[in-house]
Design a protein around this motif. Structure first.
Motif, short mmCIF file in Angstrom:
data_model
loop_
_atom_site.label_atom_id
_atom_site.label_comp_id
_atom_site.label_asym_id
_atom_site.label_seq_id
_atom_site.Cartn_x
_atom_site.Cartn_y
_atom_site.Cartn_z
N ARG A 42 2.47 1.66 -3.49
CA ARG A 42 1.56 2.18 -4.51
C ARG A 42 1.21 3.65 -4.25
O ARG A 42 1.03 4.42 -5.19
N THR A 43 1.12 4.02 -2.99
CA THR A 43 0.86 5.43 -2.67
C THR A 43 1.98 6.31 -3.21
O THR A 43 1.74 7.36 -3.82
N VAL A 92 0.84 -1.21 0.00
CA VAL A 92 0.00 0.00 0.00
C VAL A 92 0.87 1.25 0.00
O VAL A 92 0.63 2.20 -0.76
N ALA A 149 -8.53 -0.47 -5.89
CA ALA A 149 -8.86 -0.21 -4.49
C ALA A 149 -8.16 1.03 -3.97
O ALA A 149 -8.72 1.78 -3.16
N GLN A 150 -6.96 1.27 -4.45
CA GLN A 150 -6.16 2.37 -3.93
C GLN A 150 -6.43 3.69 -4.66
O GLN A 150 -6.31 4.76 -4.06
N CYS A 151 -6.79 3.62 -5.94
CA CYS A 151 -7.01 4.83 -6.74
C CYS A 151 -8.34 4.71 -7.48
O CYS A 151 -8.36 4.32 -8.66
N ALA A 155 -5.67 -4.30 -6.98
CA ALA A 155 -5.00 -3.49 -5.95
C ALA A 155 -5.01 -2.01 -6.32
O ALA A 155 -5.26 -1.15 -5.47
N TRP A 156 -4.75 -1.69 -7.59
CA TRP A 156 -4.77 -0.30 -8.01
C TRP A 156 -6.18 0.28 -7.98
O TRP A 156 -6.37 1.45 -7.60
#
Length: 382
Positions: free
Chosen positions: A129-130, A126, A163-165, A160-161
């Motif tokens: 990716r941030t 996490v 969920a994060q962006c 994953a991307w």
């Protein structure tokens, strides 16, 4: 002792990091993400600012250890990507904007699904990716890039991307892959098919023999410079027939022969003991990848033999469970290659274009899903 904080840097070339550092992050089943492959693209000049692919790879460090990386390029066109966004570029330019340059995280000229975000197992994914997202967003502003695109990422990476962006736009596509269902050998594969398709494949293979053609396979160090030179001559014919220059030069392939021979499989076709066609494959741990093909002659069904049936044969003989033969489709479907979903992610800086692209991708996905379901129903298995 506390861990060092994460830091990010941009690599202007693959030569800025060692093969050991980069490859420690790469899945062994992905030869196209290895340092040797990406470096050969750049060192040969096939990928460069002059060809519209300007390397600016993202790397994340913890002290002196490379803990994550992402191949990235500033693109000045959309050639060699296989996720077509020419219409998006035209829409923005009609509105008075500039679509190029853009940022692209992908393997040049290689539409093969795989992880695009290379993260060490012990690293905080996490946090990585941030940091990466902060960098490609900042690059879009500071370098006046219209967008960032993550192409042919595997399902884990895409999820994953997403969920994060959440602002990333998802685009779906379809590719065709063969998977071993416990066939045992090629006869076992044929036995799993309907009578119509089994007879078709037998007839196609027989036609190759009837034309006086023989086919053989070479692996690794057995591939000579003369073999590679002949393959390259055939490869260029495929492009010249379409009125275009080849994306890749001979030096690129020769560098691969020298730096990663264990990943190479060359299928050659002979007529009167003279090589007349060739197909170059890449081998991972469990997967065979069909990539490049060309022929000096016109021969019925030779493409199917060299690019599909030889690949299936090789997988069954060597215990590989998956065969990815490359892009495009229906002719693969009837030969036992099943439709698979592939996805890409897109960050568009311009709000109006982003809204239009999101709507387009949403509508397109419904058609792609329907096509994929219909293709499953058309598979030739009993």
């Amino acid at each position: 002792m506390p861990l060092s904080p994460l830091s990010l840097s941009i690599l202007p070339a693959m030569g800025a990091v060692t093969a050991n550092q980069w490859d420690a992050l790469v899945d062994n089943d992905q030869p196209f993400l290895r340092h040797a492959f990406l470096h050969a693209l750049e060192a040969s000049g096939s990928v460069s600012a002059a060809t519209g692919w300007e390397p600016c790879h993202l790397s994340v460090w913890q002290g002196e250890q490379l803990v994550a990386a992402m191949p990235m390029y500033r693109k000045h066109h959309s050639y060699g990507e296989y996720v077509f966004d020419w219409g998006w570029a035209e829409a923005l330019e009609r509105a008075g904007g500039r679509y190029y340059p853009k940022a692209l995280s992908a393997v040049p000229f290689t539409p093969v699904p795989g992880g695009r975000t290379l993260i060490a197992k012990h690293a905080d994914a996490v946090a990585v990716r941030t940091l990466l997202a902060e960098m490609w967003r900042e690059q879009c502003v500071s370098q006046a890039l219209s967008s960032w695109h993550l192409l042919f990422a595997n399902e884990e990476d895409v999820t994953a991307w997403q969920a994060q962006c959440p602002e990333l736009i998802t685009r779906e596509g379809v590719q065709f892959q063969w998977r071993d269902r416990g066939f045992g050998d090629f006869d076992g594969f044929l036995a799993s098919l309907t009578s119509k398709r089994r007879k078709m494949i037998k007839r196609e293979r027989r036609l190759v023999d009837d034309q006086g053609l023989t086919v053989s396979r070479l692996e690794g160090d057995a591939i000579t410079d003369a073999d590679m030179a002949h393959f390259y001559r055939c490869y260029t014919i495929t492009y010249h027939e379409r009125g275009r220059p080849p994306y890749l030069n001979h030096d690129f392939f020769e560098r691969l022969r020298q730096s990663m021979p264990e990943a190479l499989l060359l299928v050659q076709a002979f007529l009167d003991k003279r090589p007349v066609a060739a197909a170059l494959y890449f081998r991972g741990t469990d997967t065979l990848y069909g990539r490049y093909w060309g022929s000096e002659i016109v021969a019925d069904c030779l493409h199917f033999e060299a690019c599909y049936y030889q690949g299936i044969d090789y997988c069954l003989e060597n215990g590989l469970t998956l065969f990815d033969p490359g892009t495009q489709g229906e002719h693969k479907l009837v030969r036992g290659f099943a439709p698979q979903r592939v996805r890409s992610l897109h960050y568009i800086s311009h709000p109006g274009l982003a809204a239009g692209v999101a709507q387009f991708c949403h509508e397109e996905s419904r058609h792609v899903s329907a096509y994929r379901e219909a293709a499953f129903d058309a598979l030739p298995f009993k």
